[in-house]
Scaffold this active site. Structure first.
Site, short mmCIF file in Angstrom:
data_model
loop_
_atom_site.label_atom_id
_atom_site.label_comp_id
_atom_site.label_asym_id
_atom_site.label_seq_id
_atom_site.Cartn_x
_atom_site.Cartn_y
_atom_site.Cartn_z
N SER A 188 -9.61 -0.55 7.48
CA SER A 188 -9.08 -0.41 6.12
C SER A 188 -8.36 -1.59 5.52
O SER A 188 -8.00 -1.53 4.34
CB SER A 188 -8.17 0.82 6.06
N LYS A 213 0.85 -1.20 0.00
CA LYS A 213 0.00 0.00 0.00
C LYS A 213 0.88 1.25 0.00
O LYS A 213 1.92 1.29 0.69
CB LYS A 213 -0.89 -0.05 1.24
N SER A 264 -9.51 1.69 3.17
CA SER A 264 -8.67 2.44 2.26
C SER A 264 -7.65 1.58 1.52
O SER A 264 -6.99 2.07 0.60
CB SER A 264 -7.95 3.55 3.01
#
Lengths: 482, 113
Positions: free
Chosen positions: A178, A79, A154
């Site tokens: 997330s 990420k 996210s």
């Protein structure tokens, strides 16, 4: 089967037995990314050169019969709020659009030492704020099960990379769901470790008392293998905890007979999608067939969890994002004065969601409001944690849906912040109480994946991994081939 | 307890964020909605309950202030590389120095705190 469709569990054996090569495995992922990511939008940047170099390095260790770990030669996606030295780290924001990381996060250093291959950085909601990956300043990410739907957020890019077989595993971050929510929306496994289990050094901070880095994988074994590689105390993160008993994935117990699984009555709410509820109740029956004991429990302060989360999270966000000021790194919009530089840089380069949360956080911390909001939220946080402590005296883990609905359509909730926030309702308590939580697929509803969440006692990842592993071995909800 | 436009502008001062007038109006509405939503916490009884800032109640962990040993060759070149990377990240440079607007010479139009 294409090499990129293997699980880490399968690939690491095939690599050791020299039936496949790490370069071949990495190439297969890079080819799939080339073929599909234009449409999916999971990656913000891909480092083919670096990845192939690392794969060639892994080849040496494997040829010598000395793999450094289970992850030797395994291609992973990271990420884009976790720093990989020499690669861009944008946090999905224009304010860091051209920022190149000057050091490796501790988890990245550990992965590199373990021989893992880093393919590239994945898309996220800006500064990890969101539940759909729609607030990224750069692109939208699509759900591989239905390209009109969100992947969740996210860590949407990371979840899609795993779900669509662009990578064999990924790292995400979880502050209020997330990792778990996008894992649930994309039909993969996602684990948020106990607070303090994994070092946060090198993760761009969102809310420091809530953030954790964790793995997303195609199966429970894979998630456990990635966790084992990254966890453990780190002198560079004073909140990381010392004595961790690592759970090697091969040693996860094969039976869950007698395990007591708590089902909180407050989590089966009105407004929940009946098809999601049905899939989760079917899973509960499955657990009973596996000789686990189902216990109805109560977590009475659940109704306040989201409010507590939003106050504490935004307060910590307002503090953490103060460092993005155009001074030492990132993009600078110069004004005529220093003050103007701060205001222009931050005003123009932050998107609406970070600005909303910074202002909310500034408000709840400001004089006159601190007691009513922030101090109050911290006290209710204690009460929430006490609910869990009490319940864990009589159960080994807690089961719930991961989300009240399946993946919604792109654009559906982006203009309604509160509707967006509600999709975190089952997830935030684990962050507030510091508990480990895992999401794994438990069925389909309207053709979209449904996720089941297990929350465990602090530092008891072993129990939730074991229960998840056994459930998974008896069911068939793995990430599909597309 | 509503948020007024004046409150929003005060918040933008505190957080050093310039907003357009549309943003001021929009955020005002949204923040009001969110505050009503989180205001529900007022009904919870919390007398005698300690606030929780850290999940394990851990206080700051300290260590001895020791200088780590001599820097080996490769360690030194890593440090230099890191330093170079940091310098490269400066938005504005004067040699190896970070260039910023003067801190004391000017004041913005707002009242100082």
């Amino acid at each position: 089967m294409k090499l990129n469709e293997l699980t880490i569990k399968q690939a690491h054996v095939a690599l050791r037995e020299k039936r496949i090569s790490p370069v071949g495995l990495t190439k297969a992922c890079l080819e799939e990314i080339e073929k599909r990511d234009g449409e999916l939008g999971a990656f913000l940047s891909v480092d083919s050169k670096g990845a192939l170099k690392a794969a060639k390095e892994s080849e040496k260790f494997l040829k010598a019969g000395e793999p450094r770990s289970r992850l030797e030669g395994i291609p992973l996606a990271i990420k884009d709020n976790i720093l990989v030295a020499g690669q861009k780290a944008t946090a999905g924001s224009r304010i860091l659009e051209n920022y190149t990381a000057t050091y490796d996060a501790t988890v990245i250093k550990r992965l590199k030492d373990a021989g893992a291959v880093i393919l590239g950085k994945t898309n996220l909601d800006e500064f990890a704020m969101g539940s759909s990956t729609e607030t990224s300043a750069f692109k939208k990410t699509k759900n591989p099960y239905d390209l009109d739907r969100v992947p969740g957020g996210s860590s949407g890019g990371a979840a899609v990379a795993v779900s669509a077989h662009l990578a064999l595993g990924a790292l995400g971050t979880d502050t209020g769901g997330s990792i778990r929510q996008p894992a649930s929306f994309c039909g993969v496994v996602g684990l948020k470790p106990s607070y303090g289990r994994v070092s946060r050094y090198g993760a761009i901070a969102m809310a420091s008392s809530l953030d954790q880095i964790g793995p997303l994988g195609k199966c429970v074994w894979d998630a456990a293998a990635m966790l084992e590689a990254i966890e453990g105390s780190d002198i560079k993160d004073a909140t990381s905890v010392g004595e961790i008993e690592t759970v090697p994935p091969e040693l996860l117990p094969p039976s869950i007979e007698g395990k007591r699984i708590g089902v909180p009555k407050e989590y089966f709410i009105e407004g929940m999608d009946p098809a999601v509820e049905k899939a989760v109740r079917q899973a509960i029956n499955q657990f009973q067939e596996l000789d686990a004991e189902i216990v109805e429990i109560s977590l009475p302060h659940t109704q306040y969890a989201l409010e507590v989360y939003y106050i504490i999270m935004s307060a910590e966000v307002s503090s953490n994002l103060a460092r993005f000021d155009g001074v030492r790194y990132g993009t600078r919009l110069a004004g005529t004065t220093l003050d103007e530089m701060y205001r222009l840089t931050r005003g123009k380069l932050f998107g609406p969601e970070p600005k909303r949360r910074i202002m909310m956080g500034t408000y709840v911390l400001s004089s006159g409001y601190y007691d009513a909001y922030y101090d109050k939220a911290q006290r209710v946080r204690t009460l929430l944690r006490q609910d869990f402590d009490k319940v864990f005296e009589s159960v080994d883990c807690i089961l719930s849906p991961t989300t009240p609905s399946v993946a919604f359509k792109l654009g559906e909730k982006i203009d309604d912040p509160i509707a967006m926030y509600l999709s975190d309702i089952y997830n935030v308590s684990a962050n507030l109480a510091g508990l480990p939580g895992i999401s794994l697929p438990c069925g389909l509803a309207h053709g979209m994946p449904v996720g089941l969440q297990l929350m465990g006692k602090p530092f008891d990842e072993e129990t939730i991994l074991a229960i998840a592993n056994v459930y998974e071995s008896k069911t068939d909800w793995r990430a599909h081939r597309f | 307890m509503g948020i007024s436009k004046k409150d929003i502008l005060h918040l933008t001062d505190l957080s050093r964020l310039d907003l357009t007038s549309e943003e001021v109006a929009k955020f005002g509405d949204e923040l009001n909605d969110i505050l009503i939503y989180v205001g529900k916490l007022g009904e919870v009884k919390t007398d005698g309950v300690a606030p929780m800032a850290h999940v394990s109640g851990q206080a700051a962990r300290l260590r001895e202030d020791e200088v780590s040993g001599t820097v080996p060759e490769e360690g030194l070149s890593l440090k230099i590389a890191e330093r170079d990377a940091c310098l490269k990240a400066f938005p504005e440079r004067a040699g190896d120095l970070l260039a910023v607007k003067s801190i004391f010479a000017h004041r913005s139009k707002q009242k100082s705190e």
